[in-house]
Design an enzyme around this catalytic site. Structure first.
Site, PDB file in Angstrom:
ATOM      1  CB  CYS A  72      -4.461   1.630  -0.161  1.00 31.53           C
ATOM      2  SG  CYS A  72      -4.155   0.380  -1.191  1.00 31.53           S
ATOM      3  CB  CYS A  76       2.206  -2.060   1.429  1.00 30.34           C
ATOM      4  SG  CYS A  76       1.300  -2.803   0.084  1.00 30.34           S
ATOM      5  CB  CYS A  79       2.393   1.915   1.752  1.00 33.90           C
ATOM      6  SG  CYS A  79       1.656   3.024   0.756  1.00 33.90           S
ATOM      7  CB  CYS A 114       4.665   9.167 -12.475  1.00 37.22           C
ATOM      8  SG  CYS A 114       6.058   9.083 -13.471  1.00 37.22           S
ATOM      9  CB  CYS A 145       4.360   6.674 -15.793  1.00 36.22           C
ATOM     10  SG  CYS A 145       4.679   5.328 -14.721  1.00 36.22           S
ATOM     11  CB  CYS A 205       7.919   1.657 -14.487  1.00 34.58           C
ATOM     12  SG  CYS A 205       8.703   2.645 -13.071  1.00 34.58           S
ATOM     13  NE  ARG A 277      12.008   7.453 -12.414  1.00 35.12           N
ATOM     14  CZ  ARG A 277      11.186   6.747 -12.978  1.00 35.12           C
ATOM     15  NH1 ARG A 277      10.219   5.907 -11.934  1.00 35.12           N
ATOM     16  NH2 ARG A 277      10.963   6.784 -14.116  1.00 35.12           N
TER      17      ARG A 277
HETATM   18  N1  SAM Z   1      -1.386   1.144  -5.056  1.00 35.32           N
HETATM   19  C1  SAM Z   1      -0.261   1.048  -6.148  1.00 35.32           C
HETATM   20  C2  SAM Z   1       0.526  -0.086  -5.884  1.00 35.32           C
HETATM   21  O1  SAM Z   1       1.293  -0.299  -4.963  1.00 35.32           O
HETATM   22  O2  SAM Z   1       0.865  -0.787  -6.630  1.00 35.32           O
HETATM   23  C3  SAM Z   1       0.405   2.344  -6.551  1.00 35.32           C
HETATM   24  C4  SAM Z   1       1.036   3.357  -5.562  1.00 35.32           C
HETATM   25  S1  SAM Z   1       2.355   2.692  -4.380  1.00 35.32           S
HETATM   26  C5  SAM Z   1       2.650   3.808  -3.239  1.00 35.32           C
HETATM   27  C6  SAM Z   1       3.821   2.700  -5.331  1.00 35.32           C
HETATM   28  C7  SAM Z   1       5.056   2.167  -4.712  1.00 35.32           C
HETATM   29  O3  SAM Z   1       5.716   3.189  -4.032  1.00 35.32           O
HETATM   30  C8  SAM Z   1       5.162   0.979  -3.909  1.00 35.32           C
HETATM   31  O4  SAM Z   1       5.151  -0.390  -4.783  1.00 35.32           O
HETATM   32  C9  SAM Z   1       6.359   1.068  -3.242  1.00 35.32           C
HETATM   33  O5  SAM Z   1       7.425   0.601  -3.978  1.00 35.32           O
HETATM   34  C10 SAM Z   1       6.507   2.669  -3.442  1.00 35.32           C
HETATM   35  N2  SAM Z   1       6.348   3.289  -1.803  1.00 35.32           N
HETATM   36  C11 SAM Z   1       5.572   3.426  -1.125  1.00 35.32           C
HETATM   37  N3  SAM Z   1       5.821   3.958   0.241  1.00 35.32           N
HETATM   38  C12 SAM Z   1       6.947   3.949  -0.095  1.00 35.32           C
HETATM   39  C13 SAM Z   1       7.981   4.668   0.974  1.00 35.32           C
HETATM   40  N4  SAM Z   1       7.475   4.847   2.402  1.00 35.32           N
HETATM   41  N5  SAM Z   1       9.335   4.576   0.794  1.00 35.32           N
HETATM   42  C14 SAM Z   1       9.657   3.931  -0.259  1.00 35.32           C
HETATM   43  N6  SAM Z   1       8.755   3.732  -1.349  1.00 35.32           N
HETATM   44  C15 SAM Z   1       7.552   3.625  -1.239  1.00 35.32           C
HETATM   45 FE1  SF4 Z   2      -1.776   0.551  -1.366  1.00 36.63          FE
HETATM   46 FE2  SF4 Z   2       0.437   1.695  -0.446  1.00 36.63          FE
HETATM   47 FE3  SF4 Z   2       0.297  -0.866  -1.098  1.00 36.63          FE
HETATM   48 FE4  SF4 Z   2       0.032   0.817  -3.153  1.00 36.63          FE
HETATM   49  S1  SF4 Z   2       2.022   0.514  -1.902  1.00 36.63           S
HETATM   50  S2  SF4 Z   2      -1.176  -1.184  -2.746  1.00 36.63           S
HETATM   51  S3  SF4 Z   2      -1.027   2.504  -2.099  1.00 36.63           S
HETATM   52  S4  SF4 Z   2      -0.673   0.190   0.760  1.00 36.63           S
END
Ligand code: SAM
Ligand code: SF4
Ligand code: DTB
Length: 332
Positions: A72, A76, A79, A114, A145, A205, A277
């Site tokens: 991606c 973030c 992530c 989801c 979802c 959500c 949740r």
């Molecule tokens: N890329 C999309 C986005 O960010 O909108 C969808 C997938 S993203 C993985 C969905 C959510 O997962 C993120 O907004 C974050 O809140 C949560 N998430 C991701 N990595 C995480 C982690 N290591 N621990 C807890 N929550 C996490």
């Molecule tokens: Fe990409 Fe992860 Fe951020 Fe979603 S949370 S936008 S998958 S880096």
């Protein structure tokens, strides 16, 4: 002490219409006061409201599937799917393969399926494939979802047309702390996507992550952003950071477990009609901690041994926990 919150408890107990106590005008000071309550008082208020709006035994069960993993372009810090974190990127799954996973999730007792994609935002041709997945999963009798990143209003409309029930898009943290976690998209970008989803008539959500090194005021700020939306998200995921090697937050300090439970309780009190949740992070929690979260008003979990890329408790273990607590899957 916030008088309105006390009134809300009395409202539930005295049988006043629950709709009368869903507020959207929470101040940060009121939310900070809730966080600071003595633990027994906080839990009592959360429990009382939970019971006014929901069957306290019932837990909604969702299963997650990563339909497009890794690579991606967003940064973030939490992530594992950010290109920065170096996880191997996969292509978008085929519709039939997704439906096979959805059938298996349904057979294990999930009520909602989801699907998550590691995109900044979906390309229009990929969105068509996701719409086919949504239609197929819905036809199995599961709620649907998806979480695909940022959406334009017309893309949200297309998903609604395909029958999508929920869109997940998190605010993640307070507006003040946000810039330390993500620099490639703004808080306002997220609010715009949420507005597009809401306007399309899809259930929202939206929640966040705690344990990222933020302070309590940031947890207050996250709940404040959520609880002052014109319409509360129907579902509020509270994630405990899963620390993954290779991510910028791999070395984040442990969060006090009671602070996590407090966050769940304050979400329940400020958004009493929403599903709260208990999301990522359960693998690192014992059964006692999860039970406290249910007492604090959590009434939904992710079910199945994997979240998107990281482990989640085994399904059998969750069934055993619910059984031990005398709790039941929602709708059962
Ligand atoms: N890329 C999309 C986005 O960010 O909108 C969808 C997938 S993203 C993985 C969905 C959510 O997962 C993120 O907004 C974050 O809140 C949560 N998430 C991701 N990595 C995480 C982690 N290591 N621990 C807890 N929550 C996490
Ligand atoms: Fe990409 Fe992860 Fe951020 Fe979603 S949370 S936008 S998958 S880096
Ligand atoms: C949400 O708030 N939590 C879920 C879901 N929405 C998509 C994702 C958690 C991801 C945890 C890290 C991983 O497994 O990759």
């Amino acid at each position: 002490m916030p008088g309105a919150a006390a009134g809300a408890v009395a409202g539930g107990v005295l049988g006043v219409s629950p709709g009368a106590v869903v507020r959207h005008d929470w101040t940060r000071a009121e939310i900070a006061d809730l966080f600071a309550l003595p633990f027994p008082e906080l839990m009592f208020r959360a429990q009382s409201l939970h019971r006014a709006f929901f069957d306290p035994r019932a837990v909604q069960i969702s299963t997650l599937l990563s339909i497009k993993t890794g690579g991606c372009p967003e940064d973030c810090g939490y992530c594992p799917q950010s290109a920065e974190a170096g996880l191997k990127a996969s292509r978008l799954m085929q519709v039939e393969a997704v439906l096979a996973e959805a059938r298996a999730a349904k057979a294990r007792g999930a009520g909602r399926f989801c699907m998550g994609a590691a995109w900044r935002s979906p390309k229009d041709h990929d969105l068509e494939t996701v719409c086919a997945m949504v239609e197929g999963v819905k036809a199995l009798g599961l709620e649907t979802c998806v979480t695909l990143g940022m959406l334009r209003p017309d893309q949200a409309g297309r998903l609604k047309q395909a029958g999508l029930d929920y869109y997940n898009h998190n605010l993640d943290t307070s507006p003040e702390f946000y810039g330390q976690i993500i620099t490639t998209r703004t808080y306002q970008d997220r609010l715009d996507t949420l507005a597009a989803v809401r306007d399309a008539g899809i259930n929202v959500c939206c929640g966040g992550i705690v344990g990222m090194g933020e302070d309590r005021d940031d947890r207050v700020g996250l709940i404040h952003s959520l609880a002052t939306l014109a319409q509360h998200p129907e579902s509020v995921p509270v994630n405990l950071l899963v620390r993954v090697d290779g991510t910028r937050l791999a070395g984040a300090k442990d969060l006090d477990p009671f602070e996590f439970v407090r966050t769940v309780a304050v979400a329940r009190i400020t958004m009493p009609a929403s599903m709260v949740r208990l999301s990522a992070g359960r693998e690192a929690m014992g059964p006692e901690m999860q039970a406290l979260c249910f007492l604090a008003g959590a009434n939904s979990i992710f079910y199945g041994e994997k979240l998107l890329t990281t482990p989640n408790p085994e399904a059998d273990k969750d069934i055993a926990l619910l059984h031990a607590l005398g709790m039941v899957p929602m709708g059962a």
